[in-house]
Design a protein around this motif. Structure first.
Motif, short mmCIF file in Angstrom:
data_model
loop_
_atom_site.label_atom_id
_atom_site.label_comp_id
_atom_site.label_asym_id
_atom_site.label_seq_id
_atom_site.Cartn_x
_atom_site.Cartn_y
_atom_site.Cartn_z
N ALA A 194 -0.11 27.84 23.22
CA ALA A 194 0.83 28.82 22.65
C ALA A 194 0.54 29.06 21.18
O ALA A 194 0.56 30.20 20.71
N HIS A 252 3.97 32.48 22.72
CA HIS A 252 5.10 31.54 22.77
C HIS A 252 6.13 31.93 23.82
O HIS A 252 6.65 31.07 24.53
N ILE A 263 10.15 29.89 18.15
CA ILE A 263 8.93 30.31 17.45
C ILE A 263 8.70 31.81 17.67
O ILE A 263 8.25 32.52 16.78
N GLN A 323 9.80 26.97 21.96
CA GLN A 323 8.85 28.09 22.05
C GLN A 323 9.57 29.43 21.86
O GLN A 323 9.06 30.33 21.19
N GLU A 367 1.52 23.67 24.71
CA GLU A 367 2.04 24.08 23.40
C GLU A 367 0.89 24.42 22.44
O GLU A 367 1.01 25.35 21.65
#
Length: 190
Positions: free
Chosen positions: A21, A27, A62, A59, A18
């Motif tokens: 990302a 993402h 986002i 994700q 993460e």
């Protein structure tokens, strides 16, 4: 970042992916990798399959891919495994982004009717409802969550989450024009 080849996953590894990302802005790619991993993870993994679906959904959110996020959250719901934030709450937030209000509130109604969710779920629901102008609903979720965890804030982690929820609640109550109450004053003690 190479493709994930693990079938046993730790929280620390997830945090690294993460962080990648966030740093790279990839993402969507990380979400796809998390979904792939969720389909292959073994039963002895530190992180549940459902949590991997949830993390993939986050994700996708986002990346502004709300339909994909909803799909990942539904897989977490169907899986039924343990998650930090209840997948129904996360799905409700993504559904609100898609203007699927009835479906979002159906998830929240089911969530309310079952075992009390964790503190992070209350925070997420209060924030999602606040962001979509349901101030009364946001205040209610924040209040119920605060009351439920007020006497359980023994660890610094839980205390920090409770303070976060109380701050959100205070902001909501201020926007609603409500006068300060005992829970608001609790912020002064922290």
């Amino acid at each position: 970042m190479g493709a994930m080849r693990l079938t046993h996953v730790t929280t620390a590894e997830l945090d690294r992916w993460e962080f990648h990302a966030v740093r790279s802005g990839e993402h969507g790619r990380v979400a796809a990798q998390l979904l792939d991993l969720a389909n292959r993870v073994d039963a002895g993994s530190e992180v549940s399959r459902a949590e991997l679906f949830v993390r993939a959904g986050e994700q996708w959110e986002i990346a502004q891919e709300f339909e994909r996020a909803c799909s990942a959250y539904q897989r977490a719901i169907d899986d039924g495994g343990a998650t930090v934030i209840d997948a129904r709450a996360l799905s409700a937030g993504a559904l609100l982004q898609l203007d699927e209000v009835d479906q979002a509130y159906a998830h929240l109604k089911r969530l309310e009717g079952e075992d009390p969710p964790g503190l992070q779920t209350f925070i997420h629901v209060a924030e999602a409802l606040y962001a979509h102008d349901d101030l009364e609903g946001a205040e209610r979720w924040a209040t119920v969550g605060a009351h439920r965890f007020l006497d359980r804030a023994s660890s610094p982690y839980v205390r920090d989450l409770l303070v976060e929820l109380l701050r959100i609640r205070f902001r909501i109550r201020t926007d609603l024009g409500l006068s300060e109450d005992r829970l608001d004053r609790r912020l002064d003690e922290e």
